[in-house]
Design an enzyme around this catalytic site. Structure first.
Site, PDB file in Angstrom:
ATOM      1  N   CYS A  18      -2.963   5.011   8.156  1.00 37.19           N
ATOM      2  CA  CYS A  18      -2.899   4.985   9.912  1.00 37.19           C
ATOM      3  C   CYS A  18      -1.932   5.069  10.503  1.00 37.19           C
ATOM      4  O   CYS A  18      -1.815   5.422  11.344  1.00 37.19           O
ATOM      5  CB  CYS A  18      -2.757   2.789   9.870  1.00 37.19           C
ATOM      6  SG  CYS A  18      -3.878   2.607   8.562  1.00 37.19           S
ATOM      7  N   HIS A  71     -13.280  -0.135  -0.419  1.00 39.14           N
ATOM      8  CA  HIS A  71     -12.965   1.065   0.055  1.00 39.14           C
ATOM      9  C   HIS A  71     -12.011   1.221  -1.065  1.00 39.14           C
ATOM     10  O   HIS A  71     -11.995   2.460  -1.504  1.00 39.14           O
ATOM     11  CB  HIS A  71     -13.053   1.537   0.807  1.00 39.14           C
ATOM     12  CG  HIS A  71     -12.299   1.612   2.117  1.00 39.14           C
ATOM     13  ND1 HIS A  71     -11.347   2.596   2.252  1.00 39.14           N
ATOM     14  CD2 HIS A  71     -11.693   0.534   2.464  1.00 39.14           C
ATOM     15  CE1 HIS A  71     -10.904   2.335   2.800  1.00 39.14           C
ATOM     16  NE2 HIS A  71     -10.936   0.922   3.381  1.00 39.14           N
ATOM     17  N   ASN A  74       0.745  -1.064   0.036  1.00 38.45           N
ATOM     18  CA  ASN A  74      -0.062   0.467  -0.007  1.00 38.45           C
ATOM     19  C   ASN A  74       0.892   1.418   0.328  1.00 38.45           C
ATOM     20  O   ASN A  74       0.642   1.766  -0.292  1.00 38.45           O
ATOM     21  CB  ASN A  74      -0.756  -0.318   1.365  1.00 38.45           C
ATOM     22  CG  ASN A  74      -0.462  -0.730   2.593  1.00 38.45           C
ATOM     23  OD1 ASN A  74       0.250  -1.374   2.550  1.00 38.45           O
ATOM     24  ND2 ASN A  74      -0.124   0.777   3.185  1.00 38.45           N
ATOM     25  N   GLN A 104      -4.537  -4.056  -1.661  1.00 33.76           N
ATOM     26  CA  GLN A 104      -4.300  -2.322  -2.652  1.00 33.76           C
ATOM     27  C   GLN A 104      -4.473  -3.316  -3.962  1.00 33.76           C
ATOM     28  O   GLN A 104      -5.124  -2.988  -5.068  1.00 33.76           O
ATOM     29  CB  GLN A 104      -2.921  -2.266  -2.584  1.00 33.76           C
ATOM     30  CG  GLN A 104      -3.099  -1.399  -0.847  1.00 33.76           C
ATOM     31  CD  GLN A 104      -4.143  -0.084  -1.091  1.00 33.76           C
ATOM     32  OE1 GLN A 104      -4.113   0.541  -2.934  1.00 33.76           O
ATOM     33  NE2 GLN A 104      -3.904   0.359  -0.352  1.00 33.76           N
ATOM     34  N   THR A 137     -25.577  -9.415  11.516  1.00 28.15           N
ATOM     35  CA  THR A 137     -26.549  -9.629   9.972  1.00 28.15           C
ATOM     36  C   THR A 137     -26.316  -8.603   8.663  1.00 28.15           C
ATOM     37  O   THR A 137     -25.285  -7.313   8.849  1.00 28.15           O
ATOM     38  CB  THR A 137     -27.408  -8.082  10.486  1.00 28.15           C
ATOM     39  OG1 THR A 137     -28.103  -8.304  11.744  1.00 28.15           O
ATOM     40  CG2 THR A 137     -28.513  -7.456   9.078  1.00 28.15           C
ATOM     41  N   SER A 188     -11.110  -5.334   0.245  1.00 27.63           N
ATOM     42  CA  SER A 188     -11.830  -4.991   0.917  1.00 27.63           C
ATOM     43  C   SER A 188     -12.476  -3.110  -0.012  1.00 27.63           C
ATOM     44  O   SER A 188     -11.485  -3.247  -1.315  1.00 27.63           O
ATOM     45  CB  SER A 188     -11.271  -3.809   1.412  1.00 27.63           C
ATOM     46  OG  SER A 188     -11.667  -2.823   2.003  1.00 27.63           O
TER      47      SER A 188
END
Ligand SMILES: Cc1ncc(COP(=O)(O)O)c(C=O)c1O
Length: 386
Positions: free
Chosen positions: A325, A201, A151, A179, A237, A199
């Site tokens: 991060c 996003h 990343n 990535q 859920t 992922s």
């Protein structure tokens, strides 16, 4: 002032077509897929269709996909879940020094629980050496977890070769493809990967949704307990709207992949050509060819990274010093330290530009010239002070 976002590796905007697909599942089709009435059944149908679409895009079977809350949870499930389920086979894990913290911190947690972890070094391009992987495999190694594409610097690992090397060992192979997914062709059917994290996003899908691919026959202990969703592998859920959006986002990413690869290559060329023309001193970090097209990590020797990022921000340009991060802390990037060691100016002056949806040639030309101006200004300041 117009804002230019070149930090798509941190997160990316939702594609309008993805949003359009998702909206009904917040409004009329809001059901819980576990409910047996018609509203629930509609949600179940949408969930099943999205899973089936994702499975066909990855060329895997549907039951191998477990939806998670994102890349972090997928990495944790793969590493902690696999280790806890299989500790009777051994307690040794292999990873690398340049993994995302979702992997590194999961491994550190396992060390606290009595597992032993080997953190492989990388060369100056950010690649692990196959020989090191081979040498560190032990009889009690149960898991090798090495990322697909980094990343921070974009370097792609020799995933095919690593998979082949491990194939006849008891250890399973997990890769964090957060990535890499959508940026390059993952060819899951050709790679000997047992688990893979993704992922949404990062590929213009919604935040808070990801998945872990778990090859049939690989057993993983759940990390969440509750309902029987995801075939008892991940309770809670299901986020139906996000899962529907995830499938659409991956579909769009794969459709546009070749075009985007070419465009991002052009972007990188514009940046480096401009800096050469402007006589700005810079070094590119990461592998020259084995790299994710959307990431360009550059060091500007003599320039303080925080000043550079602050000045870029003032000029309306959003870039990053590495993983989101660790941004905001003055800790040097663990990835660059692994590549170049502590004592180099290169790691203090590195900035990551990452391209994505909406970026245009004009924008990148502006980023290139603004960066050149700021770097020269900050470099001159440094000379003046010393
Ligand atoms: C390589 C890599 N792995 C894992 C993650 C974590 O993913 P998420 O933000 O979906 O939890 C990221 C996000 O920056 C990443 O770049």
């Amino acid at each position: 002032m117009e804002v230019i976002y070149v930090d798509h590796a941190a997160t990316s905007p939702l594609h309008p077509d993805v949003l359009e697909k998702m909206l009904p599942y917040y409004q009329t089709l809001f059901g819980n897929p576990s409910s047996i009435h018609q509203v629930g059944r509609q949600a179940r149908q949408a969930l099943d269709q999205a899973r089936s679409r994702l499975a066909s895009l990855f060329a895997v079977s549907e039951q191998t996909l477990v939806f998670t809350s994102g890349g972090t949870e997928a990495d944790n499930m793969a590493i902690i879940g696999y280790a806890l389920e299989n500790e009777n086979k051994g307690k040794h894990i292999i990873t690398s020094q340049i993994e995302h913290h979702a992997v590194l911190h999961a491994c550190e947690e396992l060390e606290k629980r009595g597992f032993e972890v080997t953190y492989l070094p990388v060369d100056e391009t950010g690649r692990v050496r196959l020989n090191d992987v081979q040498k560190s495999l032990r009889n009690d190694t149960i898991l090798v977890t090495l990322m697909f594409g980094n990343n921070e610097v974009g370097t792609i690992q020799p995933i095919k070769e690593i998979g082949e090397l491990i194939e006849n060992h008891q250890a399973v192979f997990h890769t964090d493809a957060v990535q890499a997914c959508g940026g390059i062709n993952l060819k899951l059917d050709e790679l000997k990967i047992d688990m893979l994290s993704v992922s949404a996003h990062k590929i213009n899908g919604p935040k808070g949704i990801g998945l872990l691919y778990i090859r049939n026959g690989v057993k993983v202990k759940p990390v969440l307990f509750g309902g029987e969703q995801e075939k008892k592998r991940r309770a809670g859920t299901e986020n139906v709207a996000a899962i529907v959006g995830f499938a659409k986002a991956l579909e769009l990413a794969l459709e546009s992949m070749t075009k985007r690869q070419e465009l991002y290559q052009q972007f990188a060329q514009i940046l480096t050509d401009t800096w050469l023309k402007e006589k700005v001193e810079f070094m590119i970090n990461g592998h020259q060819h084995e790299r994710l097209p959307h990431v360009l990590n550059v060091s500007f020797p003599g320039v303080n990274i925080e000043s550079l990022l602050m000045n870029l921000d003032l000029a309306g340009i959003c870039a990053s010093s590495g993983s989101a991060c660790t941004a905001g802390s003055i800790e040097p990037s663990h990835v660059l330290v692994a590549m170049f060691g502590q004592a180099t100016e290169r790691i203090q002056s590195a900035v990551r530009f990452s391209f994505g949806l909406g970026n245009t040639i004009e924008e990148i030309e502006h980023v290139a010239s603004q960066t050149a101006q700021i770097v020269k200004r900050l470099g001159q300041q440094k000379e003046f002070i010393s």
